[in-house]
Scaffold this active site. Structure first.
Site, short mmCIF file in Angstrom:
data_model
loop_
_atom_site.label_atom_id
_atom_site.label_comp_id
_atom_site.label_asym_id
_atom_site.label_seq_id
_atom_site.Cartn_x
_atom_site.Cartn_y
_atom_site.Cartn_z
N SER A 101 0.81 -1.20 0.00
CA SER A 101 0.00 0.00 0.00
C SER A 101 0.86 1.27 0.00
O SER A 101 1.61 1.51 -0.96
CB SER A 101 -0.96 -0.03 1.20
N ASP B 121 3.56 24.97 0.16
CA ASP B 121 5.02 24.96 -0.04
C ASP B 121 5.59 23.55 0.10
O ASP B 121 6.61 23.34 0.75
CB ASP B 121 5.70 25.92 0.94
N HIS C 12 -7.23 -5.27 -1.36
CA HIS C 12 -6.05 -4.46 -1.08
C HIS C 12 -5.04 -5.18 -0.17
O HIS C 12 -3.85 -4.88 -0.20
CB HIS C 12 -6.48 -3.14 -0.43
#
Length: 426
Positions: free
Chosen positions: A142, A349, A402
């Site tokens: 994952s 940023d 998953h």
């Protein structure tokens, strides 16, 4: 320190690293490293396999025996489990630790040091200081795939080969697109749940109606709201998730108008952040890969565009791997994180995590298992990314959800694909 477990020999190390790798002389934190090897091979010079666990903020496996991928790998590799910063026995992170940093900006600065760029530098320090700079192979689950691509962007010379299970990030990252696709997938998964267990539609609606009308408290004192109940849909991405949900709602009421203590305890366990506070805290920040773009609660904005996910919609729709601002108001163990997380959502940023030119020129073998029906990570985004990564290929399958890595067969299939192309360089 070394000791025996059933079928395993375990060795442990602790090293220190800078909290901020741009300030190596500043504050330091600890990293905990655990090695696993077959007992009869503990003295052998074995290749290294570094595991990159999921998350963000997920815990490394604490095996009881050599089963699954560990059982398959332990006879041929020295398995290296580095507890990522803020997790396991490495210097821990929780809401209080973030709040103690000061104001929202200070807390956000602190949390920003727990992303993939810092973790890769941690791994490199462990490789150099504990293992003498030997190259290693990585196996990623994952979010470990995010770390893999960051690693290939930063220090590909450290890597023999990379295996990724259900975790190739979109590159370039686009958090808006991620959640457009995620909501569509969880809608389909909820429809499949209803198809399998049509009797649960009425049961789920009754629970939601009760939660909307009454102040229902979980055992820790938090109110169980409809939207918190909806987050249980995250179970649909792991087998047997539909069955776990079915048995949970079947006997939710001890009598009409009163939810059982057992139900409430189980919901608390499944929706608490006690074990992994970084998971929801950094859920959107892992997609911030370039300056000039704020994540700005992308999942909540996408949800607001989809009335079918409303709390009063019936049949009730579940949600999945999405972080929402209300979590940091309603979940006790996340509340102190709210100022810092709000600041993270506003930030623009962000340093880049990936070097697309370096990835395109990559020569390290990268074999990825892409689960076609993956709830958490979109299969098509994964395949699009791999098109831009040199010497990479995918095995696409709908046999697993998953968490397919736990079968043991996924890792074996990926290893075979690398060996068929020339083997792991050692």
């Amino acid at each position: 320190m070394g000791y025996a477990m059933p079928g395993l020999w375990v060795t442990e190390h602790t090293v220190t690293v800078p909290l901020d790798w741009s300030d190596p002389g500043g504050e330091r934190i600890e990293l905990f490293v655990r090695e696993l090897v077959a007992p009869e091979r503990k003295g052998d010079d074995l290749p290294l396999l570094a595991f990159l666990q999921g998350g963000p903020g997920g815990a490394n496996p604490r095996p009881l025996e050599p089963s699954g991928w560990i059982g398959e790998a332990v006879g041929e590799y020295r398995i290296v489990l580095v507890d990522q910063r803020g997790t396991g026995r490495s210097t821990p992170l929780d809401a209080r630790a973030v709040a103690e940093r000061g104001d929202a900006a200070a807390g956000a600065d602190y949390l920003s040091r727990f992303r993939a760029d810092s973790i890769v530098r941690d791994m490199e320090h462990v490789r150099q200081s504990v293992y003498g700079g030997r190259r290693w192979t990585t196996l990623a689950q994952s979010y470990g795939g995010w770390l893999t691509l960051a690693y290939l962007s930063h220090a590909p010379e450290a890597l023999n080969a990379c295996y990724i299970c259900g975790g190739v990030p979109g590159v370039p990252a686009d958090v808006e697109e991620v959640y457009r696709r995620t909501f569509t997938r969880v809608e389909r998964k909820t429809a499949e749940y209803r198809r399998r267990y049509p009797q649960d539609v009425e049961a789920v609606a009754a629970i939601a109606d009760h939660l909307a009308a009454d102040d229902v408290r979980l055992p820790d004192g938090d109110r169980l709201t409809v939207r918190r109940f909806q987050t249980l849909g995250i179970e649909f991405g792991r087998k047997p998730g539909f069955e776990r949900m079915h048995w949970l709602v079947e006997n939710a009421f001890i009598r009409p108008g009163r939810l059982s203590d057992g139900f409430l305890q189980e919901v608390l366990v499944r929706t608490s952040s006690a074990a992994d506070p970084l998971y929801w805290t950094l859920q959107e920040a892992i997609y911030a890969d370039r300056p000039g773009t704020a994540t700005a609660w992308a999942a909540q904005r996408e949800r607001d565009r989809r009335p079918v996910f409303a709390e009063d919609a019936r049949p009730l729709m579940f949600t999945g791997e999405m972080a929402f601002p209300w979590m940091f108001e309603e979940v006790r163990l996340l509340k102190e994180l709210r100022p810092a997380v709000e600041e993270l959502a506003r930030r623009t940023d962000w340093p880049p995590l990936y070097d697309e030119k370096r990835l395109a020129a990559n020569e390290v073998p990268v074999a990825a298992a892409v689960y076609y029906d993956d709830l958490y990570v979109d299969a098509h985004l994964q395949l699009d990314t791999l098109e831009g990564v040199g010497n990479s290929w995918a095995w696409v399958t709908n046999e697993f959800e998953h968490d397919g890595i736990h079968s043991g067969r996924v890792f074996g299939r990926l290893r075979e694909s690398v060996r068929d192309r020339g083997g792991e360089p050692r």
